[in-house]
Design an enzyme around this catalytic site. Structure first.
Site, PDB file in Angstrom:
ATOM      1  N   ASP A  48      12.351  48.165  33.402  1.00 52.40           N
ATOM      2  CA  ASP A  48      11.577  47.555  34.475  1.00 52.40           C
ATOM      3  C   ASP A  48      10.533  48.544  34.998  1.00 52.40           C
ATOM      4  O   ASP A  48      10.853  49.665  35.414  1.00 52.40           O
ATOM      5  CB  ASP A  48      12.507  47.127  35.611  1.00 52.40           C
ATOM      6  CG  ASP A  48      11.793  46.307  36.661  1.00 52.40           C
ATOM      7  OD1 ASP A  48      11.662  45.094  36.457  1.00 52.40           O
ATOM      8  OD2 ASP A  48      11.367  46.888  37.678  1.00 52.40           O
ATOM      9  N   CYS A  86      49.563  35.301  58.830  1.00 50.00           N
ATOM     10  CA  CYS A  86      49.428  35.104  60.268  1.00 50.00           C
ATOM     11  C   CYS A  86      48.584  33.866  60.549  1.00 50.00           C
ATOM     12  O   CYS A  86      47.581  33.598  59.879  1.00 50.00           O
ATOM     13  CB  CYS A  86      48.759  36.340  60.871  1.00 50.00           C
ATOM     14  SG  CYS A  86      48.377  36.215  62.632  1.00 50.00           S
ATOM     15  N   CYS A  91      43.069  41.465  63.185  1.00 45.78           N
ATOM     16  CA  CYS A  91      43.917  40.514  63.919  1.00 45.78           C
ATOM     17  C   CYS A  91      43.851  40.788  65.418  1.00 45.78           C
ATOM     18  O   CYS A  91      44.000  41.932  65.862  1.00 45.78           O
ATOM     19  CB  CYS A  91      45.358  40.614  63.433  1.00 45.78           C
ATOM     20  SG  CYS A  91      46.422  39.311  64.128  1.00 45.78           S
ATOM     21  N   ARG A 114      54.677  36.140  55.233  1.00 46.23           N
ATOM     22  CA  ARG A 114      53.833  34.949  55.269  1.00 46.23           C
ATOM     23  C   ARG A 114      52.601  35.223  56.130  1.00 46.23           C
ATOM     24  O   ARG A 114      52.620  36.082  57.014  1.00 46.23           O
ATOM     25  CB  ARG A 114      54.604  33.735  55.796  1.00 46.23           C
ATOM     26  CG  ARG A 114      55.127  33.875  57.212  1.00 46.23           C
ATOM     27  CD  ARG A 114      56.054  32.707  57.550  1.00 46.23           C
ATOM     28  NE  ARG A 114      56.458  32.707  58.959  1.00 46.23           N
ATOM     29  CZ  ARG A 114      57.448  33.435  59.444  1.00 46.23           C
ATOM     30  NH1 ARG A 114      58.149  34.212  58.640  1.00 46.23           N
ATOM     31  NH2 ARG A 114      57.751  33.386  60.726  1.00 46.23           N
ATOM     32  N   THR A 152      58.683  40.549  62.214  1.00 44.87           N
ATOM     33  CA  THR A 152      58.330  39.126  62.245  1.00 44.87           C
ATOM     34  C   THR A 152      58.195  38.521  60.853  1.00 44.87           C
ATOM     35  O   THR A 152      58.114  37.304  60.731  1.00 44.87           O
ATOM     36  CB  THR A 152      56.987  38.919  62.980  1.00 44.87           C
ATOM     37  OG1 THR A 152      55.946  39.606  62.273  1.00 44.87           O
ATOM     38  CG2 THR A 152      57.072  39.452  64.408  1.00 44.87           C
ATOM     39  N   TRP A 184      15.693  44.310  28.891  1.00 53.37           N
ATOM     40  CA  TRP A 184      15.347  43.978  30.281  1.00 53.37           C
ATOM     41  C   TRP A 184      15.847  42.590  30.637  1.00 53.37           C
ATOM     42  O   TRP A 184      16.486  42.391  31.667  1.00 53.37           O
ATOM     43  CB  TRP A 184      13.821  44.030  30.478  1.00 53.37           C
ATOM     44  CG  TRP A 184      13.410  43.719  31.893  1.00 53.37           C
ATOM     45  CD1 TRP A 184      13.214  44.607  32.902  1.00 53.37           C
ATOM     46  CD2 TRP A 184      13.183  42.409  32.460  1.00 53.37           C
ATOM     47  NE1 TRP A 184      12.869  43.948  34.074  1.00 53.37           N
ATOM     48  CE2 TRP A 184      12.852  42.596  33.827  1.00 53.37           C
ATOM     49  CE3 TRP A 184      13.233  41.117  31.956  1.00 53.37           C
ATOM     50  CZ2 TRP A 184      12.558  41.534  34.673  1.00 53.37           C
ATOM     51  CZ3 TRP A 184      12.950  40.047  32.818  1.00 53.37           C
ATOM     52  CH2 TRP A 184      12.615  40.255  34.152  1.00 53.37           C
ATOM     53  N   TYR A 206      18.762  41.643  33.287  1.00 55.10           N
ATOM     54  CA  TYR A 206      18.389  40.816  34.438  1.00 55.10           C
ATOM     55  C   TYR A 206      19.286  39.587  34.523  1.00 55.10           C
ATOM     56  O   TYR A 206      19.729  39.195  35.619  1.00 55.10           O
ATOM     57  CB  TYR A 206      16.920  40.396  34.331  1.00 55.10           C
ATOM     58  CG  TYR A 206      16.443  39.595  35.519  1.00 55.10           C
ATOM     59  CD1 TYR A 206      16.007  40.233  36.676  1.00 55.10           C
ATOM     60  CD2 TYR A 206      16.453  38.194  35.500  1.00 55.10           C
ATOM     61  CE1 TYR A 206      15.573  39.497  37.776  1.00 55.10           C
ATOM     62  CE2 TYR A 206      16.025  37.454  36.589  1.00 55.10           C
ATOM     63  CZ  TYR A 206      15.586  38.109  37.723  1.00 55.10           C
ATOM     64  OH  TYR A 206      15.177  37.387  38.823  1.00 55.10           O
ATOM     65  N   CYS A 244      45.017  35.400  62.802  1.00 57.24           N
ATOM     66  CA  CYS A 244      43.879  36.041  62.117  1.00 57.24           C
ATOM     67  C   CYS A 244      43.551  35.381  60.783  1.00 57.24           C
ATOM     68  O   CYS A 244      42.472  35.601  60.235  1.00 57.24           O
ATOM     69  CB  CYS A 244      44.133  37.531  61.924  1.00 57.24           C
ATOM     70  SG  CYS A 244      45.485  37.929  60.792  1.00 57.24           S
TER      71      CYS A 244
END
Length: 534
Positions: free
Chosen positions: A454, A72, A45, A70, A37, A434, A438, A75
């Protein structure tokens, strides 16, 4: 070009099992191309499975489209999460992909892109083809087209606006590119009866943001709720909302809300109010990083489960993600305000900064709990922060980082490695390792950021009540690379849960003691009469 199977695909046996079972954990980790296809699909899908002899697997959507397939229409590959393994960390491909996600190839060449990640153009092209099955330009083009396809399918945004949002400079170029790739014009896709377009009233626009399960959205909201700034953002029982700035050219601020997509779909629901088409791709990209929607929980668990301290935590909370922030400067200011104080105190100080120095919003935003934008670096570079009650040293540090950002001494550029980022930030007075780690964790969503200084982490790893040194903890965490950030979140979450559990047990014992004493001195009327509120 190497065959699709050579581009780091899961083993074909695993792909077959995931395809036949429609396993959502593999969504976005590979794509199924059907040679009969010339269409490619997601592993989830719903169509009848094709013959195995007609199937070729591809690592990325770009690889499938490069090979002439290409997407679908059932889905909808544009809804699949991207593979966070390739877009996270410090590898050249990861940093280049993050730049592409920010639109780097919309305004510069592949050669310039390669220069930004410090490798040659030829090497960058080779790495992309080897690991992703497509060139940098193909990855960029596929990303733009799939985003345009989602906007055409899910919104009533004018086609001109869709072209602008997807990064196309002209409507003519967009129409030609879309038709060449998907064998239909944009307007023809929008006219299809199967297109589940959701009309939006006025400036309201809704989009799906897919993720691969498991995803602990409640824990994500809980983390953000404890740090939400009144007036800037609002976290309800099941959603997150915040204000977003205009374009700086007169466009008014807007706001957004993120919640679960209904009906159990593996997606979050994004509602945008007064969005600018030109900012849509950036907004979606920020939210995907902020809510860590492209993570692969299986890859993280596989890497961290070898540690006996982390293995039970991963089993208990398999869907825990890295909660980033909307804006880097906002996170940096809040990190400084949070030095050596509680989360609640840091939030109070940050709210004062936003109220005192942020831009007020129009009155109509008040209905959504939003009142002002967080201040920009320019607004805080010379601000008198003593009025909000923070120390002189902390106020000076905030002004220093504001000026450093304006001068370009530090930044939040995604092409920087973690070591480079940390080195630049720790060169500023008042910023230690620290704080730098963070900021990398919360502003960049860096998966390997690790604040070894920490105190909570140092106490959370040992189970005997002792405390590890930063040096010992760093050595222990070497085995957690490149996912030390996820280990950090797991340990923080466990540490937060432990006091709550202890308090709850004490409350139960106290309640039982009170109830038992009452039963000895009062007649039993009914079960409800002896029951106390928990």
């Amino acid at each position: 070009m190497p065959s699709p199977e050579s581009t780091a695909l899961p083993p074909r046996r695993i792909c077959e099992q995931a395809r036949l079972s429609r396993d959502p954990r593999f969504d976005g980790l590979f794509f199924i191309a059907v040679t009969s296809t010339r269409i490619y699909c997601r592993p989830v899908c719903p169509v009848h499975p094709p013959k195995p002899s007609n199937i070729t697997y591809y690592r990325t959507a770009a690889a499938a489209e490069t090979a002439g397939f290409r997407p679908c229409l059932r889905c909808r590959p544009e809804l699949s999460p991207t593979d966070g393994t390739w877009r996270r960390g410090d590898a050249a491909v990861a940093r280049a992909l993050k730049l592409i996600d920010q639109g780097a190839l919309a305004g510069q060449s592949v050669s310039a892109l390669a220069g930004r990640v410090n490798i040659g153009e030829r090497q960058l092209r080779r790495l992309f083809v080897e690991r992703l099955g497509a060139s940098p330009a193909s990855v960029h083009g596929t990303r733009r087209l799939l985003f345009a396809k989602q906007l055409l399918t899910e919104t009533s945004l004018p086609i001109t606006g869709v072209a602008l949002a997807a990064g196309f400079g002209s409507l003519r170029r967009f129409n030609a590119t879309f038709k060449e790739a998907y064998r239909m014009a944009p307007r023809d896709l929008r006219r299809r009866p199967a297109t589940a377009r959701r009309a939006h009233a006025g400036e309201h626009l809704t989009l799906r943001l897919g993720y691969r399960p498991p995803y602990d959205f409640e824990s994500m909201l809980g983390f953000l709720r404890g740090r939400a700034l009144p007036g800037v953002e609002h976290v309800g029982d099941d959603s997150y909302a915040r204000v977003i700035a205009g374009d700086g050219a007169g466009a008014p601020p807007g706001w957004l809300r993120v919640s679960r997509w209904p009906d159990g779909e593996h997606a979050l629901k994004l509602e945008l109010h007064a969005p600018l088409a030109s900012r849509l791709l950036d907004i979606v990209g920020r939210l995907r990083r902020m809510f860590d929607l492209d993570a692969d929980p299986r890859a993280v668990a596989d890497a961290l489960s070898s540690d006996p301290r982390l293995k039970p935590l991963l089993r208990k909370r398999p869907g825990l993600r890295l909660p980033s922030g909307w804006d880097g400067f906002e996170i940096a200011v809040r990190a400084i305000l949070g030095q050596q104080v509680s989360v609640a105190a840091a939030r109070t100080f940050a709210a004062r900064v936003a109220t005192r120095f942020g831009e007020p919003l129009p009155a109509e935003h008040a209905a959504h709990g939003l009142a002002h934008l967080f201040p920009t670096p320019a607004a805080l570079a010379d601000a008198d922060l003593a009025s909000i009650g923070i120390t002189r040293t902390r106020a000076q540090t905030i002004r220093t980082i504001a000026r450093a950002l304006l001068d370009g001494d530090v930044d939040f550029r995604v092409e920087r490695t973690l070591d480079d980022f940390v080195a630049r930030w720790t060169a500023l007075p008042g910023i230690g390792p620290w704080t730098a780690h963070y900021i990398a964790l919360r502003a960049l969503g860096h998966p390997d950021a690790f604040p070894a200084d920490d105190l909570v982490l140092q106490k959370a790893v040992p189970l005997d009540g002792s405390r590890m040194t930063a040096k010992a903890l760093t050595a222990r965490a070497e085995a957690w690379r490149p996912w030390r950030g996820y280990a950090t979140l797991q340990l923080w979450r466990e540490a937060m849960a432990a006091p709550a559990a202890t308090t709850a047990k004490r409350a139960v014992r106290k309640r039982d003691d009170v109830s038992s004493a009452a039963s000895r001195h009062a007649p039993m009327r009914n079960d409800g009469a002896r029951r106390t509120n928990p």
